[in-house]
Design a protein around this motif. Structure first.
Motif, PDB file in Angstrom:
ATOM      1  N   GLN A 180      72.215 -10.220 -29.635  1.00  0.00           N
ATOM      2  CA  GLN A 180      72.335  -8.808 -29.278  1.00  0.00           C
ATOM      3  C   GLN A 180      72.358  -7.949 -30.538  1.00  0.00           C
ATOM      4  OE1 GLN A 180      72.890  -7.032 -26.115  1.00  0.00           O
ATOM      5  NE2 GLN A 180      71.724  -8.820 -25.532  1.00  0.00           N
ATOM      6  N   ALA A 183      68.864  -7.886 -32.016  1.00  0.00           N
ATOM      7  CA  ALA A 183      67.978  -6.962 -31.304  1.00  0.00           C
ATOM      8  C   ALA A 183      68.258  -5.521 -31.720  1.00  0.00           C
ATOM      9  CB  ALA A 183      68.160  -7.129 -29.794  1.00  0.00           C
ATOM     10  N   ALA A 184      69.537  -5.175 -31.836  1.00  0.00           N
ATOM     11  CA  ALA A 184      69.885  -3.799 -32.195  1.00  0.00           C
ATOM     12  C   ALA A 184      69.454  -3.490 -33.638  1.00  0.00           C
ATOM     13  CB  ALA A 184      71.392  -3.586 -32.037  1.00  0.00           C
ATOM     14  N   LEU A 189      68.936   0.172 -35.947  1.00  0.00           N
ATOM     15  CA  LEU A 189      70.313   0.651 -35.849  1.00  0.00           C
ATOM     16  C   LEU A 189      71.129   0.121 -37.026  1.00  0.00           C
ATOM     17  CD1 LEU A 189      69.416   1.194 -32.880  1.00  0.00           C
ATOM     18  CD2 LEU A 189      71.728   0.608 -32.191  1.00  0.00           C
ATOM     19  N   GLN A 193      76.354   1.643 -35.931  1.00  0.00           N
ATOM     20  CA  GLN A 193      75.748   2.033 -34.655  1.00  0.00           C
ATOM     21  C   GLN A 193      75.669   0.838 -33.719  1.00  0.00           C
ATOM     22  OE1 GLN A 193      72.086   3.559 -36.312  1.00  0.00           O
ATOM     23  NE2 GLN A 193      72.677   5.688 -35.939  1.00  0.00           N
ATOM     24  N   ARG A 196      79.106   0.146 -32.303  1.00  0.00           N
ATOM     25  CA  ARG A 196      79.559   1.173 -31.378  1.00  0.00           C
ATOM     26  C   ARG A 196      78.789   1.159 -30.055  1.00  0.00           C
ATOM     27  NH1 ARG A 196      77.990   6.287 -31.335  1.00  0.00           N
ATOM     28  NH2 ARG A 196      76.841   6.054 -33.268  1.00  0.00           N
ATOM     29  N   THR A 197      77.485   0.971 -30.118  1.00  0.00           N
ATOM     30  CA  THR A 197      76.702   1.133 -28.892  1.00  0.00           C
ATOM     31  C   THR A 197      76.333  -0.184 -28.215  1.00  0.00           C
ATOM     32  OG1 THR A 197      74.624   1.180 -30.097  1.00  0.00           O
ATOM     33  CG2 THR A 197      75.676   3.286 -29.701  1.00  0.00           C
ATOM     34  N   VAL A 198      76.337  -1.273 -28.958  1.00  0.00           N
ATOM     35  CA  VAL A 198      75.890  -2.532 -28.361  1.00  0.00           C
ATOM     36  C   VAL A 198      77.029  -3.546 -28.244  1.00  0.00           C
ATOM     37  CG1 VAL A 198      74.376  -4.524 -28.663  1.00  0.00           C
ATOM     38  CG2 VAL A 198      73.507  -2.219 -29.094  1.00  0.00           C
ATOM     39  N   PRO A 201      80.825  -1.970 -26.329  1.00  0.00           N
ATOM     40  CA  PRO A 201      80.814  -1.791 -24.871  1.00  0.00           C
ATOM     41  C   PRO A 201      80.797  -3.112 -24.112  1.00  0.00           C
ATOM     42  CG  PRO A 201      79.224  -0.339 -25.911  1.00  0.00           C
ATOM     43  CD  PRO A 201      79.728  -1.247 -26.983  1.00  0.00           C
ATOM     44  N   GLN A 202      80.060  -4.096 -24.625  1.00  0.00           N
ATOM     45  CA  GLN A 202      80.035  -5.392 -23.952  1.00  0.00           C
ATOM     46  C   GLN A 202      81.355  -6.126 -24.141  1.00  0.00           C
ATOM     47  OE1 GLN A 202      76.333  -7.722 -24.183  1.00  0.00           O
ATOM     48  NE2 GLN A 202      75.524  -6.107 -25.466  1.00  0.00           N
TER      49      GLN A 202
ATOM     50  N   PHE B 109      61.859 -10.813 -28.911  1.00  0.00           N
ATOM     51  CA  PHE B 109      62.485 -12.124 -29.024  1.00  0.00           C
ATOM     52  C   PHE B 109      62.163 -13.002 -27.819  1.00  0.00           C
ATOM     53  CE2 PHE B 109      64.936  -8.956 -31.245  1.00  0.00           C
ATOM     54  CZ  PHE B 109      65.286  -9.559 -32.442  1.00  0.00           C
ATOM     55  N   ASN B 113      66.638 -10.392 -25.175  1.00  0.00           N
ATOM     56  CA  ASN B 113      67.725  -9.679 -25.841  1.00  0.00           C
ATOM     57  C   ASN B 113      67.803  -8.210 -25.445  1.00  0.00           C
ATOM     58  OD1 ASN B 113      67.807 -12.120 -27.050  1.00  0.00           O
ATOM     59  ND2 ASN B 113      67.571 -11.394 -29.153  1.00  0.00           N
ATOM     60  N   PHE B 115      69.810  -5.092 -23.805  1.00  0.00           N
ATOM     61  CA  PHE B 115      71.240  -4.811 -23.779  1.00  0.00           C
ATOM     62  C   PHE B 115      71.687  -4.747 -22.319  1.00  0.00           C
ATOM     63  CE2 PHE B 115      69.583  -2.411 -27.576  1.00  0.00           C
ATOM     64  CZ  PHE B 115      69.859  -3.447 -28.458  1.00  0.00           C
ATOM     65  N   HIS B 117      74.300  -3.996 -20.712  1.00  0.00           N
ATOM     66  CA  HIS B 117      75.169  -2.941 -20.190  1.00  0.00           C
ATOM     67  C   HIS B 117      74.450  -1.597 -20.106  1.00  0.00           C
ATOM     68  CE1 HIS B 117      75.235  -2.793 -24.503  1.00  0.00           C
ATOM     69  NE2 HIS B 117      75.840  -1.623 -24.516  1.00  0.00           N
ATOM     70  N   MET B 118      73.165  -1.587 -20.471  1.00  0.00           N
ATOM     71  CA  MET B 118      72.420  -0.328 -20.416  1.00  0.00           C
ATOM     72  C   MET B 118      71.269  -0.457 -19.435  1.00  0.00           C
ATOM     73  SD  MET B 118      71.882   0.669 -24.353  1.00  0.00           S
ATOM     74  CE  MET B 118      73.212   0.539 -25.540  1.00  0.00           C
ATOM     75  N   LEU B 130      69.279   7.225 -31.677  1.00  0.00           N
ATOM     76  CA  LEU B 130      70.193   6.966 -32.790  1.00  0.00           C
ATOM     77  C   LEU B 130      69.497   6.917 -34.142  1.00  0.00           C
ATOM     78  CD1 LEU B 130      72.681   4.272 -31.461  1.00  0.00           C
ATOM     79  CD2 LEU B 130      73.007   6.714 -31.694  1.00  0.00           C
ATOM     80  N   VAL B 131      68.326   6.293 -34.178  1.00  0.00           N
ATOM     81  CA  VAL B 131      67.673   6.062 -35.463  1.00  0.00           C
ATOM     82  C   VAL B 131      66.730   7.201 -35.816  1.00  0.00           C
ATOM     83  CG1 VAL B 131      66.264   4.452 -36.793  1.00  0.00           C
ATOM     84  CG2 VAL B 131      67.826   3.592 -35.052  1.00  0.00           C
ATOM     85  N   ARG B 175      60.501  -1.392 -25.522  1.00  0.00           N
ATOM     86  CA  ARG B 175      61.576  -0.972 -26.426  1.00  0.00           C
ATOM     87  C   ARG B 175      61.140  -1.065 -27.877  1.00  0.00           C
ATOM     88  NH1 ARG B 175      67.208  -4.269 -26.383  1.00  0.00           N
ATOM     89  NH2 ARG B 175      65.887  -5.847 -27.345  1.00  0.00           N
TER      90      ARG B 175
END
Ligand code: ATP
Ligand code: MG
Lengths: 291, 271
Positions: A180, A183-184, A189, A193, A196-198, A201-202, B109, B113, B115, B117-118, B130-131, B175
């Protein structure tokens, strides 16, 4: 449940009948065994030689009724302390947990301090922290240090519980799979970041049941601040006990504490089941749905 | 249908900071990259050059370092030695902003992968917001375009675990494309999918290639390598052991190791 054009086969009819018989039988067994256990307990209790005196000094209905308002007033203090302490604990613990996950030499002092803090306050018995904070801090006679037993007691609770809750958060953070993070980061990111965002929360979602568990425990342990003289439920019960020369107010306080924690405990169970986390289910659910 | 990157038609001259700055230099240039985990040397001096709009396929036995190579290019692993140039910039230089360099590349990947929760839309807009500091509305518009592109516009509000594997992987591709990467890195993006879902993802990659995307693809799908790749590189013993056109490497490999590898995987039932 019969759809048009479908009649249950004889095998299915037989199965349903068998299950019905079984469920009637198990309900009967459960009721009978519960009744038997309760009956034996009551019998043993009431036939014990000291029972009349114990009943008189611990279960006096008159004293119970009269002490309820006072104990309730004390309990309200417990609730307020618990709520305020819980909020502070969550913030401090999250900061500690994040500090422990920081990498790189720049953060070494922060990481080391957080680790030391958790090690110390997880090892110290809460009652010692209460005594040291409650009597030691004011003893310093420093300007601005609070002297109220409530504030000092709350501080001791925060100090101890933050260490536990930080470990819960850290376990949650570490349970988020590194892929995870990959990936971020691959999206550009930054480390912060991503956290905070990935990750957070999980992580937080996963640790809600153990967090609620600690909250229940905090609610209960808030009674310990009575040793510093704060008039909480336990202290109020103590005062009433002296007044009536009867221990019933302690029982009243105990019952009220249990009543206060039951909703939280049930909520924990419900959330745990919904999250597929089996560790917290109470024995009431039985051995599970599967045959 | 916006091309995620420069289409050949738009021409290199219109691309800010692109390959024209360094003449005909490759878009990606991996030189002598070395990477070890403990004593285990995985990459032992890998050289790999990828020109803009080309698709390079990496093949090799399990554990030969395909994933590790892609991860080092995406700066998810630090190299032990060697340099990686992206459009002429040495992105392995520790003085550079690695987050900004990662944002210039897209990576997909094997295990998606996403997210969990989104929602799908938030997965796709996260990096824009964000970026790249794109305002929410614009980011969502762009994300919807990308989801349309991968054929999933109607699933924008779903959570990842409500999608099939193939749909999840297409979201992951959307993404990675949303911020118009210069280079797309794909690590066995179909090997976690059921056979009937492999096609939808490979077709998408073929379209991206046709639109001019530069790609490095680790895969066991020899059919894909044969039909889409411009070049196939066989990784062995920490190096690119043999490289060439798909016809040459897959059809008539020169190196005995390559022959052995291809025999093994076709013997295992892969065409
Ligand atoms: N983080 C790590 N720590 C230790 N060893 C690692 C790590 N990542 C990869 N390796 C090792 O590096 C070697 C190459 O791994 P890599 O994942 O790059 O292979 P691969 O070619 O992608 O294989 P596959 O086809 O199975 O995906 C393997 O032996 C693996 O065990
Ligand atoms: Mg791999």
């Amino acid at each position: 449940m019969t759809r048009p054009g479908w009649t249950p086969s004889p095998v299915q009819v037989d199965r349903l009948a068998y299950r019905r018989r079984q469920s009637v039988r198990s309900t009967a067994v459960a009721v009978a065994s519960t009744a038997a256990v309760v009956a034996v307990a009551v019998l043993v209790l009431t036939s014990s030689p000291g029972w009349p005196r114990v009943r008189q000094s611990f279960l006096d209905p008159q004293v119970a009724l009269e002490s309820v308002p006072r104990v309730l007033e004390g309990l309200w203090l417990n609730v307020r302390i618990m709520v305020v302490a819980a909020v502070v604990i969550l913030v401090v613990a999250l900061a500690l947990a994040i500090a422990r996950t920081l990498r790189g030499p720049v953060f070494f002092p922060l990481r080391a301090a957080a680790t030391a803090y958790v090690d110390i306050f997880r090892g110290l018995p809460l009652i010692l922290v209460l005594l040291l904070v409650g009597f030691g801090l004011p003893g310093l006679r420093l300007q601005g240090i609070p002297t109220s037993a409530v504030v000092l007691g709350g501080l001791a609770l925060v100090l101890t519980y933050s260490a536990y809750v930080a470990e819960v958060f850290r376990a949650g953070i570490e349970s988020v799979h590194p892929s995870q993070v990959a990936a971020a980061r691959s999206l550009g990111l930054s480390r912060g970041q991503t956290m905070r965002t990935v990750v957070l929360p999980q992580a937080v979602r996963r640790v809600v049941p153990p967090l609620l568990n600690d909250l229940v425990s905090l609610q209960k342990d808030s009674g310990l601040i009575s040793i510093l003289g704060a008039i909480d439920a336990v202290r109020a019960a103590q005062i009433s006990t002296a007044q009536y020369a009867n221990f019933t107010p302690y029982v009243v306080a105990g019952v009220l504490f249990v009543l206060l924690t039951i909703p939280l405990t049930r909520l924990t169970d419900a959330l745990a089941r919904r999250g597929g986390w089996a560790g917290a289910t109470s024995g009431l659910a039985g051995a599970g749905e599967l045959r | 249908m916006t091309a995620p990157s420069s289409t050949p038609a738009s021409g290199p001259a219109t691309l800010p900071g692109s390959a024209d700055r360094s003449g005909d230099a490759p878009l990606l240039d991996v030189r002598g990259v070395r990477k070890a985990f403990g004593d285990h040397v995985v990459l032992d001096g890998v050289d790999l050059a990828v020109d803009a709009h080309r698709c390079v396929v990496l093949i090799g036995a399990s554990g030969s370092g395909k994933s590790t190579l892609l991860r080092t290019v995406d700066l998810l692993e630090e190299v032990d030695d060697g340099v990686i140039l992206l459009e002429g910039d040495d992105i392995t230089d520790p003085r550079r902003d690695a987050d900004a360099d990662r944002a210039r590349m897209g990576m997909v990947f094997q295990s998606f992968n996403l997210f969990p929760h989104m929602r799908v839309l938030d997965n796709v807009t996260l990096a824009s917001r964000l970026v790249h500091r794109v305002p929410r509305r614009a980011a969502q518009e762009r994300a919807r375009e990308m989801l349309e592109r991968v054929g999933l516009a109607d699933r924008a509000g779903a959570f990842p675990d409500e999608l099939s594997g193939g749909q999840q992987q297409r979201v992951a591709i959307a993404r990675s494309l949303v911020h118009s990467p210069r280079l797309l890195l794909l690590d066995e993006v179909t090997s976690a999918l059921d056979p009937e879902l492999v096609g939808e993802v490979l077709d998408l990659l073929g379209e991206l290639k046709a639109e001019g995307m530069t790609m490095v693809v680790a895969t066991h799908e020899m059919g894909f390598a044969r039909h889409v790749a411009d070049e196939v590189c066989f990784l062995h013993a920490g190096r690119v052991h043999e490289r060439g056109t798909p016809e040459q490497v897959l059809g008539s490999p020169r190196q005995p190791r390559t022959q052995e590898f291809l025999r093994r995987i076709t013997g295992a039932g892969r065409a």
